[in-house]
Design a protein around this motif. Structure first.
Motif, PDB file in Angstrom:
ATOM      1  N   VAL A 114      31.194 -39.938 -10.769  1.00 58.92           N
ATOM      2  CA  VAL A 114      32.121 -40.557 -11.947  1.00 58.92           C
ATOM      3  C   VAL A 114      31.840 -39.624 -13.046  1.00 58.92           C
ATOM      4  CG1 VAL A 114      29.893 -42.080 -12.546  1.00 58.92           C
ATOM      5  CG2 VAL A 114      32.356 -42.782 -13.141  1.00 58.92           C
ATOM      6  N   LEU A 115      33.263 -39.247 -13.612  1.00 63.96           N
ATOM      7  CA  LEU A 115      33.197 -38.475 -14.485  1.00 63.96           C
ATOM      8  C   LEU A 115      34.267 -39.108 -15.669  1.00 63.96           C
ATOM      9  CD1 LEU A 115      33.970 -35.419 -12.300  1.00 63.96           C
ATOM     10  CD2 LEU A 115      31.716 -35.764 -13.313  1.00 63.96           C
ATOM     11  N   GLY A 116      34.466 -38.287 -17.012  1.00 60.56           N
ATOM     12  CA  GLY A 116      35.508 -38.632 -17.869  1.00 60.56           C
ATOM     13  C   GLY A 116      34.651 -39.643 -18.728  1.00 60.56           C
ATOM     14  N   GLN A 117      35.561 -40.607 -19.307  1.00 65.16           N
ATOM     15  CA  GLN A 117      34.816 -41.596 -20.217  1.00 65.16           C
ATOM     16  C   GLN A 117      34.186 -42.692 -19.735  1.00 65.16           C
ATOM     17  OE1 GLN A 117      35.565 -40.378 -23.399  1.00 65.16           O
ATOM     18  NE2 GLN A 117      36.543 -38.682 -22.445  1.00 65.16           N
ATOM     19  N   VAL A 118      32.921 -42.361 -19.483  1.00 57.62           N
ATOM     20  CA  VAL A 118      31.899 -43.377 -19.208  1.00 57.62           C
ATOM     21  C   VAL A 118      30.629 -42.983 -20.004  1.00 57.62           C
ATOM     22  CG1 VAL A 118      32.917 -43.949 -16.931  1.00 57.62           C
ATOM     23  CG2 VAL A 118      31.228 -42.003 -17.111  1.00 57.62           C
ATOM     24  N   ASN A 119      29.708 -44.036 -19.974  1.00 53.94           N
ATOM     25  CA  ASN A 119      28.692 -43.710 -20.727  1.00 53.94           C
ATOM     26  C   ASN A 119      27.580 -43.031 -20.040  1.00 53.94           C
ATOM     27  OD1 ASN A 119      28.948 -45.212 -23.515  1.00 53.94           O
ATOM     28  ND2 ASN A 119      29.281 -47.066 -22.064  1.00 53.94           N
ATOM     29  N   ARG A 120      27.484 -42.772 -18.848  1.00 54.27           N
ATOM     30  CA  ARG A 120      26.499 -42.118 -18.074  1.00 54.27           C
ATOM     31  C   ARG A 120      27.256 -41.424 -16.833  1.00 54.27           C
ATOM     32  NH1 ARG A 120      23.290 -46.650 -19.072  1.00 54.27           N
ATOM     33  NH2 ARG A 120      23.677 -47.245 -16.937  1.00 54.27           N
ATOM     34  N   PRO A 121      28.077 -40.456 -17.388  1.00 51.40           N
ATOM     35  CA  PRO A 121      28.636 -39.675 -16.149  1.00 51.40           C
ATOM     36  C   PRO A 121      27.811 -38.910 -15.448  1.00 51.40           C
ATOM     37  CG  PRO A 121      28.827 -38.380 -18.340  1.00 51.40           C
ATOM     38  CD  PRO A 121      28.433 -39.573 -18.727  1.00 51.40           C
ATOM     39  N   GLY A 122      27.904 -38.762 -13.768  1.00 50.06           N
ATOM     40  CA  GLY A 122      27.261 -37.946 -13.168  1.00 50.06           C
ATOM     41  C   GLY A 122      27.145 -38.340 -11.735  1.00 50.06           C
ATOM     42  N   ARG A 123      26.377 -37.920 -10.960  1.00 48.94           N
ATOM     43  CA  ARG A 123      26.504 -38.243  -9.460  1.00 48.94           C
ATOM     44  C   ARG A 123      25.065 -39.445  -9.212  1.00 48.94           C
ATOM     45  NH1 ARG A 123      29.026 -34.575  -6.463  1.00 48.94           N
ATOM     46  NH2 ARG A 123      27.781 -35.306  -4.411  1.00 48.94           N
ATOM     47  N   TYR A 124      25.781 -40.136  -8.093  1.00 48.43           N
ATOM     48  CA  TYR A 124      24.901 -41.362  -7.907  1.00 48.43           C
ATOM     49  C   TYR A 124      24.917 -41.547  -6.471  1.00 48.43           C
ATOM     50  CZ  TYR A 124      25.246 -42.932 -12.760  1.00 48.43           C
ATOM     51  OH  TYR A 124      25.306 -42.805 -14.062  1.00 48.43           O
ATOM     52  N   PRO A 125      23.577 -41.790  -5.897  1.00 50.00           N
ATOM     53  CA  PRO A 125      23.539 -41.984  -4.577  1.00 50.00           C
ATOM     54  C   PRO A 125      24.015 -43.187  -3.926  1.00 50.00           C
ATOM     55  CG  PRO A 125      21.394 -42.512  -5.560  1.00 50.00           C
ATOM     56  CD  PRO A 125      22.429 -41.982  -6.478  1.00 50.00           C
ATOM     57  N   LEU A 126      25.000 -42.991  -2.793  1.00 56.57           N
ATOM     58  CA  LEU A 126      25.632 -44.317  -2.174  1.00 56.57           C
ATOM     59  C   LEU A 126      24.426 -44.955  -1.388  1.00 56.57           C
ATOM     60  CD1 LEU A 126      28.410 -45.405  -1.836  1.00 56.57           C
ATOM     61  CD2 LEU A 126      28.502 -44.218   0.373  1.00 56.57           C
ATOM     62  N   GLU A 127      23.702 -46.055  -2.187  1.00 54.77           N
ATOM     63  CA  GLU A 127      22.295 -46.488  -1.497  1.00 54.77           C
ATOM     64  C   GLU A 127      22.594 -47.805  -0.756  1.00 54.77           C
ATOM     65  OE1 GLU A 127      19.861 -46.855  -4.576  1.00 54.77           O
ATOM     66  OE2 GLU A 127      19.072 -44.624  -4.446  1.00 54.77           O
ATOM     67  N   THR A 128      24.101 -48.258  -0.631  1.00 56.05           N
ATOM     68  CA  THR A 128      24.312 -49.514   0.082  1.00 56.05           C
ATOM     69  C   THR A 128      25.869 -49.352   0.477  1.00 56.05           C
ATOM     70  OG1 THR A 128      25.609 -50.278  -1.866  1.00 56.05           O
ATOM     71  CG2 THR A 128      23.329 -50.976  -1.944  1.00 56.05           C
ATOM     72  N   PHE A 129      25.996 -50.114   1.573  1.00 58.14           N
ATOM     73  CA  PHE A 129      27.156 -50.030   2.280  1.00 58.14           C
ATOM     74  C   PHE A 129      28.320 -50.455   1.681  1.00 58.14           C
ATOM     75  CE2 PHE A 129      23.783 -50.442   5.691  1.00 58.14           C
ATOM     76  CZ  PHE A 129      24.055 -49.263   6.461  1.00 58.14           C
ATOM     77  N   ASN A 130      28.272 -51.416   0.758  1.00 57.85           N
ATOM     78  CA  ASN A 130      29.407 -51.845   0.051  1.00 57.85           C
ATOM     79  C   ASN A 130      29.406 -51.579  -1.438  1.00 57.85           C
ATOM     80  OD1 ASN A 130      26.941 -53.334  -0.604  1.00 57.85           O
ATOM     81  ND2 ASN A 130      28.027 -55.373  -0.239  1.00 57.85           N
ATOM     82  N   LEU A 131      29.063 -50.506  -1.939  1.00 59.05           N
ATOM     83  CA  LEU A 131      29.249 -50.038  -3.317  1.00 59.05           C
ATOM     84  C   LEU A 131      30.852 -49.925  -3.681  1.00 59.05           C
ATOM     85  CD1 LEU A 131      27.436 -49.025  -5.792  1.00 59.05           C
ATOM     86  CD2 LEU A 131      28.126 -46.782  -4.937  1.00 59.05           C
ATOM     87  N   LYS A 132      31.028 -50.687  -4.557  1.00 55.49           N
ATOM     88  CA  LYS A 132      32.589 -50.626  -5.068  1.00 55.49           C
ATOM     89  C   LYS A 132      32.791 -49.828  -6.571  1.00 55.49           C
ATOM     90  CE  LYS A 132      33.448 -54.900  -2.487  1.00 55.49           C
ATOM     91  NZ  LYS A 132      33.905 -56.294  -2.538  1.00 55.49           N
ATOM     92  N   VAL A 133      33.913 -49.800  -6.847  1.00 52.98           N
ATOM     93  CA  VAL A 133      34.221 -49.061  -8.256  1.00 52.98           C
ATOM     94  C   VAL A 133      33.779 -49.701  -9.229  1.00 52.98           C
ATOM     95  CG1 VAL A 133      36.167 -48.397  -9.695  1.00 52.98           C
ATOM     96  CG2 VAL A 133      36.373 -47.978  -7.296  1.00 52.98           C
ATOM     97  N   SER A 134      33.765 -51.064  -9.220  1.00 54.58           N
ATOM     98  CA  SER A 134      33.144 -51.836 -10.434  1.00 54.58           C
ATOM     99  C   SER A 134      31.594 -51.589 -10.439  1.00 54.58           C
ATOM    100  CB  SER A 134      33.464 -53.389 -10.163  1.00 54.58           C
ATOM    101  OG  SER A 134      32.856 -53.830  -9.084  1.00 54.58           O
ATOM    102  N   ASP A 135      30.877 -51.542  -9.278  1.00 51.64           N
ATOM    103  CA  ASP A 135      29.641 -51.266  -9.188  1.00 51.64           C
ATOM    104  C   ASP A 135      29.196 -49.978  -9.781  1.00 51.64           C
ATOM    105  OD1 ASP A 135      29.078 -53.596  -7.797  1.00 51.64           O
ATOM    106  OD2 ASP A 135      29.570 -52.728  -5.830  1.00 51.64           O
ATOM    107  N   LEU A 136      30.133 -48.824  -9.524  1.00 49.73           N
ATOM    108  CA  LEU A 136      29.831 -47.535  -9.836  1.00 49.73           C
ATOM    109  C   LEU A 136      29.863 -47.529 -11.491  1.00 49.73           C
ATOM    110  CD1 LEU A 136      29.238 -44.493  -9.304  1.00 49.73           C
ATOM    111  CD2 LEU A 136      31.635 -44.368  -8.845  1.00 49.73           C
TER     112      LEU A 136
END
Length: 269
Positions: A114-136
């Motif tokens: 997740v990049l751009g105008q967020v408070n903690r940009p970076g890479r995150y592990p896909l640790e669940t099957f159902n990670l959605k945009v709102s979760d990210l």
């Protein structure tokens, strides 16, 4: 008559059950997790407890399994990896009818960014099957104050590149129907919010965040309104349209566009 009623009831229930979606057949449940480097998986073989093992997928995508040695599971779905190990056990003559089960314990191989105008940009592990945009977005600490209402998702689906614009405020408006499921390698970019400008005889000249469907009157209010010497009569908007600069006198209900410039003149009286 009673037997006919029973048969009719059974037929009705059977048809009703056939029309209902299978339990867990949601899009999230139907997705198959793809193993990647860094994943830790627990492997068991039915009625062969001595073959139970826990292994980490190496950077090359391989694991080490008893009796058959190195197995390339990186880039394969969990069912495909299960079938591969079962085949190797059967062909090696170690187990006649192996039933292999793989349980991902730690899922770090697939990551999303997740990049751009967020408070903690970076890479995150896909640790669940159902990670959605709102979760990210939640993992990234939400949209930062300069961030806009639109995010752009890029990635691959079925080997084809995708690009999808997501309206952040409406993620939950339809019961989460617009909340997109993420897959490994996805990148979410939150752009900066559009701005407009106001100057001249106003209390607070400068740039301001352009909210959706914001009118000239609302932009004027954002600037604190005219000064004692200012007037809304003859108010102008400077708007860039292609290579042309358009200057016009708008109505106060005119909807502003990104990069519009409002100019408030000085009163002659």
């Amino acid at each position: 008559m009673f037997n006919k009623l029973i048969r009719f009831s059974l037929l009705f229930l059977a048809s009703l059950a056939a029309s209902l979606p299978a339990l867990g057949a949601s899009p999230a449940a139907q997705r198959e997790y793809v193993l990647g480097a860094g994943d830790v998986i627990r492997i068991s073989v039915f009625q062969n407890p001595d073959l139970a093992t826990e292994s980490r997928v190496s950077e090359s995508g391989a694991i080490t399994f008893p009796l058959i040695g190195s197995v390339e599971v990186g880039g394969k779905s969990v069912p495909a990896a299960e079938r591969l190990i079962a085949t190797r056990l059967r062909e090696g003559g170690f187990v006649q009818q192996p039933q292999v089960s793989i349980l991902p314990v730690v899922m770090k191989g697939n990551q999303v960014a997740v990049l751009g105008q967020v408070n903690r940009p970076g890479r995150y592990p896909l640790e669940t099957f159902n990670l959605k945009v709102s979760d990210l977005l939640a993992l990234a600490g939400g949209v930062a104050p300069p961030g806009g209402d639109t995010a752009v998702l890029v990635g691959f689906r079925d080997g084809q590149p995708i690009r999808q614009e997501i309206d952040i405020p409406t993620l939950f408006a339809n019961g989460g129907e617009t909340d997109v499921l993420l897959m490994g390698g996805d990148v979410l970019y939150v752009d900066r919010a559009p701005v407009a400008y106001i100057y001249g005889e106003v209390q607070r000249p400068g740039a301001f965040r352009l909210e959706r469907n914001m009118s000239v009157m609302q932009g004027l209010a954002t600037g604190g309104g005219p000064t004692l010497r200012g007037t809304v009569r003859g108010l102008n908007v400077h708007r860039r349209e292609g290579d042309q600069l358009k200057v016009f006198e708008p109505g106060l209900e005119e909807i502003l566009r990104p990069d519009d410039v409002i100019y408030v003149k000085e009163s002659l009286f």
